[in-house]
Motif scaffolding. Structure first.
Motif, PDB file in Angstrom:
ATOM      1  N   ARG A 120      29.279  39.712  48.379  1.00  0.00           N
ATOM      2  CA  ARG A 120      29.177  38.292  48.774  1.00  0.00           C
ATOM      3  C   ARG A 120      28.850  37.385  47.595  1.00  0.00           C
ATOM      4  NH1 ARG A 120      24.798  37.624  52.659  1.00  0.00           N
ATOM      5  NH2 ARG A 120      24.006  39.748  52.436  1.00  0.00           N
ATOM      6  N   PHE A 121      29.062  37.844  46.379  1.00  0.00           N
ATOM      7  CA  PHE A 121      28.630  37.086  45.213  1.00  0.00           C
ATOM      8  C   PHE A 121      29.786  36.322  44.554  1.00  0.00           C
ATOM      9  CE2 PHE A 121      27.744  36.991  40.543  1.00  0.00           C
ATOM     10  CZ  PHE A 121      26.753  36.029  40.592  1.00  0.00           C
ATOM     11  N   GLY A 122      29.483  35.097  44.118  1.00  0.00           N
ATOM     12  CA  GLY A 122      30.448  34.294  43.366  1.00  0.00           C
ATOM     13  C   GLY A 122      29.794  33.715  42.125  1.00  0.00           C
ATOM     14  N   TRP A 123      30.609  33.481  41.100  1.00  0.00           N
ATOM     15  CA  TRP A 123      30.133  32.932  39.824  1.00  0.00           C
ATOM     16  C   TRP A 123      30.774  31.581  39.584  1.00  0.00           C
ATOM     17  CZ3 TRP A 123      32.244  34.867  34.460  1.00  0.00           C
ATOM     18  CH2 TRP A 123      31.667  34.097  33.425  1.00  0.00           C
ATOM     19  N   ASN A 124      29.961  30.558  39.445  1.00  0.00           N
ATOM     20  CA  ASN A 124      30.440  29.244  39.037  1.00  0.00           C
ATOM     21  C   ASN A 124      30.399  29.180  37.514  1.00  0.00           C
ATOM     22  OD1 ASN A 124      31.189  26.485  39.121  1.00  0.00           O
ATOM     23  ND2 ASN A 124      29.033  25.880  38.996  1.00  0.00           N
ATOM     24  N   VAL A 125      31.572  29.196  36.906  1.00  0.00           N
ATOM     25  CA  VAL A 125      31.700  29.258  35.446  1.00  0.00           C
ATOM     26  C   VAL A 125      31.518  27.857  34.868  1.00  0.00           C
ATOM     27  CG1 VAL A 125      33.244  29.849  33.538  1.00  0.00           C
ATOM     28  CG2 VAL A 125      33.396  31.117  35.705  1.00  0.00           C
ATOM     29  N   VAL A 126      30.512  27.667  34.033  1.00  0.00           N
ATOM     30  CA  VAL A 126      30.355  26.395  33.325  1.00  0.00           C
ATOM     31  C   VAL A 126      30.274  26.683  31.824  1.00  0.00           C
ATOM     32  CG1 VAL A 126      29.205  25.212  35.250  1.00  0.00           C
ATOM     33  CG2 VAL A 126      27.823  26.373  33.514  1.00  0.00           C
ATOM     34  N   THR A 127      30.536  25.650  31.067  1.00  0.00           N
ATOM     35  CA  THR A 127      30.577  25.842  29.612  1.00  0.00           C
ATOM     36  C   THR A 127      29.320  25.295  28.946  1.00  0.00           C
ATOM     37  OG1 THR A 127      31.657  23.730  29.199  1.00  0.00           O
ATOM     38  CG2 THR A 127      33.082  25.616  29.643  1.00  0.00           C
ATOM     39  N   GLY A 128      28.288  25.073  29.717  1.00  0.00           N
ATOM     40  CA  GLY A 128      27.045  24.575  29.130  1.00  0.00           C
ATOM     41  C   GLY A 128      26.824  23.113  29.438  1.00  0.00           C
ATOM     42  N   ALA A 129      27.662  22.563  30.299  1.00  0.00           N
ATOM     43  CA  ALA A 129      27.527  21.189  30.780  1.00  0.00           C
ATOM     44  C   ALA A 129      27.523  20.185  29.635  1.00  0.00           C
ATOM     45  CB  ALA A 129      26.294  21.034  31.647  1.00  0.00           C
ATOM     46  N   GLY A 130      27.198  18.962  29.968  1.00  0.00           N
ATOM     47  CA  GLY A 130      27.435  17.884  29.014  1.00  0.00           C
ATOM     48  C   GLY A 130      26.239  17.483  28.190  1.00  0.00           C
ATOM     49  N   GLN A 131      25.178  18.262  28.160  1.00  0.00           N
ATOM     50  CA  GLN A 131      23.963  17.791  27.517  1.00  0.00           C
ATOM     51  C   GLN A 131      23.688  18.560  26.243  1.00  0.00           C
ATOM     52  OE1 GLN A 131      23.899  19.270  30.639  1.00  0.00           O
ATOM     53  NE2 GLN A 131      24.812  17.369  31.331  1.00  0.00           N
ATOM     54  N   ASN A 132      23.111  17.887  25.296  1.00  0.00           N
ATOM     55  CA  ASN A 132      22.745  18.631  24.103  1.00  0.00           C
ATOM     56  C   ASN A 132      21.299  19.113  24.115  1.00  0.00           C
ATOM     57  OD1 ASN A 132      21.438  16.293  23.567  1.00  0.00           O
ATOM     58  ND2 ASN A 132      22.809  15.635  21.922  1.00  0.00           N
ATOM     59  N   SER A 133      20.550  18.846  25.192  1.00  0.00           N
ATOM     60  CA  SER A 133      19.186  19.384  25.206  1.00  0.00           C
ATOM     61  C   SER A 133      19.198  20.900  25.318  1.00  0.00           C
ATOM     62  CB  SER A 133      18.361  18.766  26.342  1.00  0.00           C
ATOM     63  OG  SER A 133      19.003  18.877  27.573  1.00  0.00           O
ATOM     64  N   SER A 134      20.185  21.468  26.015  1.00  0.00           N
ATOM     65  CA  SER A 134      20.230  22.926  26.087  1.00  0.00           C
ATOM     66  C   SER A 134      20.607  23.507  24.728  1.00  0.00           C
ATOM     67  CB  SER A 134      21.174  23.405  27.187  1.00  0.00           C
ATOM     68  OG  SER A 134      22.478  22.956  26.982  1.00  0.00           O
ATOM     69  N   ALA A 135      21.515  22.844  24.017  1.00  0.00           N
ATOM     70  CA  ALA A 135      21.859  23.333  22.674  1.00  0.00           C
ATOM     71  C   ALA A 135      20.624  23.331  21.775  1.00  0.00           C
ATOM     72  CB  ALA A 135      22.961  22.469  22.072  1.00  0.00           C
ATOM     73  N   LYS A 136      19.841  22.271  21.853  1.00  0.00           N
ATOM     74  CA  LYS A 136      18.632  22.200  21.027  1.00  0.00           C
ATOM     75  C   LYS A 136      17.614  23.271  21.429  1.00  0.00           C
ATOM     76  CE  LYS A 136      17.038  17.987  20.107  1.00  0.00           C
ATOM     77  NZ  LYS A 136      17.258  17.607  18.704  1.00  0.00           N
ATOM     78  N   LEU A 137      17.497  23.488  22.726  1.00  0.00           N
ATOM     79  CA  LEU A 137      16.583  24.531  23.197  1.00  0.00           C
ATOM     80  C   LEU A 137      16.951  25.881  22.595  1.00  0.00           C
ATOM     81  CD1 LEU A 137      14.337  25.623  25.106  1.00  0.00           C
ATOM     82  CD2 LEU A 137      16.094  25.833  26.873  1.00  0.00           C
ATOM     83  N   PHE A 138      18.249  26.131  22.479  1.00  0.00           N
ATOM     84  CA  PHE A 138      18.705  27.418  21.961  1.00  0.00           C
ATOM     85  C   PHE A 138      18.888  27.412  20.438  1.00  0.00           C
ATOM     86  CE2 PHE A 138      19.407  28.043  26.421  1.00  0.00           C
ATOM     87  CZ  PHE A 138      19.168  29.395  26.588  1.00  0.00           C
ATOM     88  N   GLY A 139      18.417  26.342  19.800  1.00  0.00           N
ATOM     89  CA  GLY A 139      18.481  26.300  18.350  1.00  0.00           C
ATOM     90  C   GLY A 139      19.897  26.155  17.820  1.00  0.00           C
TER      91      GLY A 139
END
Lengths: 452, 452
Positions: A120-139
């Motif tokens: 019953r599992f599905g994966w919603n594939v995203v490319t990291g969305a539109g924000q750069n705060s996640s990029a900064k979090l991950f260095g």
């Protein structure tokens, strides 16, 4: 077709008395919700996700923390097995980013979840969305849009190889007497040398019911639509009717060009329902909800989706077309692309304050709301809705008031006891990816051992 | 102190009639087990994990697939919320590698799990174990031992900053009336510029009961012991009594040198229990179990832990000291380090076939087995056991036969209803890392806002 949209975070209406989304870190909150959805015959529960939060000029926006705008947020993947335990038919879909997660980890995690949910599992594939705060979090630095999609394609190809190519259908034996767990000639190490990912190894999880989880995607850029047309089995859209209609037609045409059938992809539109016994009560409820917002909260949410600081602009002029770091100029429905005159910045903020990123609600009595929703389906050709949390933070109003109307009108999906999520969307027998899907090319045909 | 050792894979005794580990991908299998452990008063359920499987010369060993040797294996992290839902006091510990997982993802995932388990979550920190099959799966080359530990230290420092440094204790408000979810001046983006990881951002999950999950570690090399002495709160050991005793003394001394107290770390020894109503029956059961093994299965398991191909060597000579890619020369108890004459390769394989990597079982009637176990505690000064799966694949024999004896002798941990895992090990009030732990240094003191 009905999926329910949530995130493991606070709902936008957390201030309303009776809104229970403040309990989002409590297992019972989700278990209660999932059970109700399962009993009501909802097709799946969908968790959005993002490591990002609203930032401007490199720092978190205080308003986002104070008012809980796209913040806080926890990891939805680790809650799913509890929901699987508490339900029997409900599909469970979670979002993970191909930019952030490693395909080898994710492939094993998702194969495990497909087992634990019994397909019953599905994966919603995203490319990291539109924000750069996640990029900064991950260095990292924010990657250009096109590169994120190139990574997604490489990621998907490796994941699909691991799911589809590691185990032949007849590899698993579990023969205690002869001491044969699996036929070693039918379990394969795969090889991948892509532009972003390399791998030599195998999925150590025996085949799960669906092998590849049902693949969701939500990108609406041209590159995003191409990725969806190639790999997605369900696409989530949130925009004005004319744009949704055009996007569906475009993805269908692109999918056909890839040799995929006209029904290879299901299209789901964002739907917010604000219902009450009378139309007046529904509008009064909405007024209360909109009243919690300010230009500041709208701007924080807008910054989250676009990286733009609207409050630094002239509020009484139209939004200049700015190419942001995310490669996104604007939230789509304000772009003027749909032929309407470009609104002023203040109008954008007011509209965003009222309707958020998901757009105008279906509002009124349950019958009125369903009329509006049915009209949207007719206008767009979509297959169903990804329903936003209702004012309770859960979907209790939707279940109590909207579902009975849908049922009366014969619009609810019929019972699919014991089926996988893919079968629930595409019909009995469709447990695995169809032959036309690119993932199918990675299969090793079953039958006599390839080594013999 | 009693933890139960499992992995989300097949148990070594899967061929025994009645062994239920073949159901390891079925949620009910684990829920039933976890409930029994919870009711029996066991302290925690511990999941080992590894992406690796036995390889030699770059390819999977067929025997490993056919006989299920350190294979198959699924992801234990995603099953924990279901077990949390089904239990009330049982601790839940999972293994994740600092070499493979990204600290920012893992910190959020674990903070979520600590919430969902209501503070019952622990993390067994590993550096990617001793196999290069996982490195190949991830398209990497196997990193040298010292570098893996340097990465682990950097990973832990970043994770601890996110857990301990993002939210001050009094940041969370959840004030609906005034619309204040959190005090923005008390939620902080952390900064990390380590040798391997960089980050600027924050944990978007509000503080969980333990903040930092209880930290387990199992490295026995000198570098591994140093990491444990610095960060670990519980250490898992599997070796001969004299070696265990020496390792405990060494880690305690190293911890003291870091300013940590003499009781800052709990030590748990691997314990296998084979019990029956009579001594003869227990030995007959063990003979059946050992009979499933061959030199080939022993060699596959040995290759998994060391990378060495014992079957390619002269079976009648002692094992030459070979420095493998993993920086490991041998399984410790065959190294001659404990003063015994070095065994031949055949003797090593025979011993490994009989007792595996965890060593000799406690065997006989329940009383006899507990006598043996108590002797080991006296000999080593350990705090308890990490109990291996019994012949059933579960811990049913242990619960039915051994626990009553332990209870009679007053050796079971007393009731800790409602406590966190850290409190369960260290006593009521010890919900969070102690002040002497390096993680405590990352806290921002609560009290008046730092910005005011």
């Amino acid at each position: 077709m009905l999926g329910m949209f949530q995130s493991l975070g606070l709902g936008g209406q957390w201030r309303l008395p009776g809104n229970t989304s403040v309990d989002f870190l409590n297992l019972d909150h989700w278990v209660t919700m999932a059970k109700r959805l399962d009993e009501a015959g909802i097709d799946f529960l969908f968790f959005a996700d993002d490591y990002a939060y609203p930032i401007l000029n490199g720092a978190v926006i205080d308003t986002a923390i104070e008012k809980a705008i796209q913040f806080p947020r926890a990891d939805p993947l680790v809650i799913l097995s509890a929901l699987a335990l508490a339900t029997t038919n409900l599909g469970l879909v979670a979002t993970s980013s191909t930019t952030i997660e490693r395909p080898q980890s994710l492939a094993r995690r998702f194969a495990t979840l497909d087992h634990l949910t019994q397909g019953r599992f599905g994966w919603n594939v995203v490319t990291g969305a539109g924000q750069n705060s996640s990029a900064k979090l991950f260095g990292d630095t924010m990657l250009p849009h096109a590169e994120r999609y190139a990574i997604a394609e490489d990621h998907l190809n490796l994941s699909l190889k691991l799911w589809e190519g590691s185990w032949q259908d007849d590899a698993l034996q579990v023969d205690r007497v002869n001491g044969v767990y699996a036929d070693a000639s039918k379990v394969h190490e795969i090889e991948h040398n892509g532009p972003y990912f390399s791998a030599h190894g195998m999925l150590t999880v025996p085949p799960s019911p669906q092998r590849t989880p049902l693949l969701f995607q939500a990108g609406t850029s041209s590159t995003g639509r191409e990725l969806a047309a190639t790999y997605a089995e369900a696409v989530f859209l949130a925009s004005e009717p004319e744009l949704v209609k055009a996007q569906i037609a475009d993805v269908r045409a692109r999918a056909a060009a890839h040799g995929r059938g006209p029904d290879a992809i299901k299209f789901l539109v964002a739907g917010s329902f604000i219902v009450a016994e009378t139309e007046a009560e529904a509008h009064a409820l909405r007024d209360t909800m909109v009243g919690f917002g300010t230009l500041e909260t709208a701007a924080a949410a807008y910054a989250f989706f676009t990286g733009l600081d609207l409050l630094s602009m002239d509020l009484d002029k139209p939004l200049a077309t700015v190419k942001t770091e995310q490669g996104r100029t604007n939230v789509e429905r304000f772009s003027g692309e749909n032929g309407a005159p470009a609104p002023t910045v203040r109008e954008i903020l007011e509209e965003f304050r009222s309707n958020g990123v998901m757009g105008r609600p279906f509002i009124g009595t349950p019958e009125q709301a369903v009329d509006q929703a049915q009209l949207l389906i007719e206008q767009t050709g979509a297959d169903g809705f990804l329903v936003q949390p209702d004012p309770t933070g859960t979907h209790d109003d939707f279940i109590d008031m909207v579902v009975p109307v849908l049922r009366e009108r014969g619009l609810m999906n019929t019972d699919h006891a014991g089926s996988t999520l893919r079968e629930r969307l595409f019909g009995v027998g469709h447990r695995r990816l169809p032959a036309e899907h690119p993932g199918a090319a990675f299969r090793v045909p079953s039958g006599p051992s390839v080594d013999s």
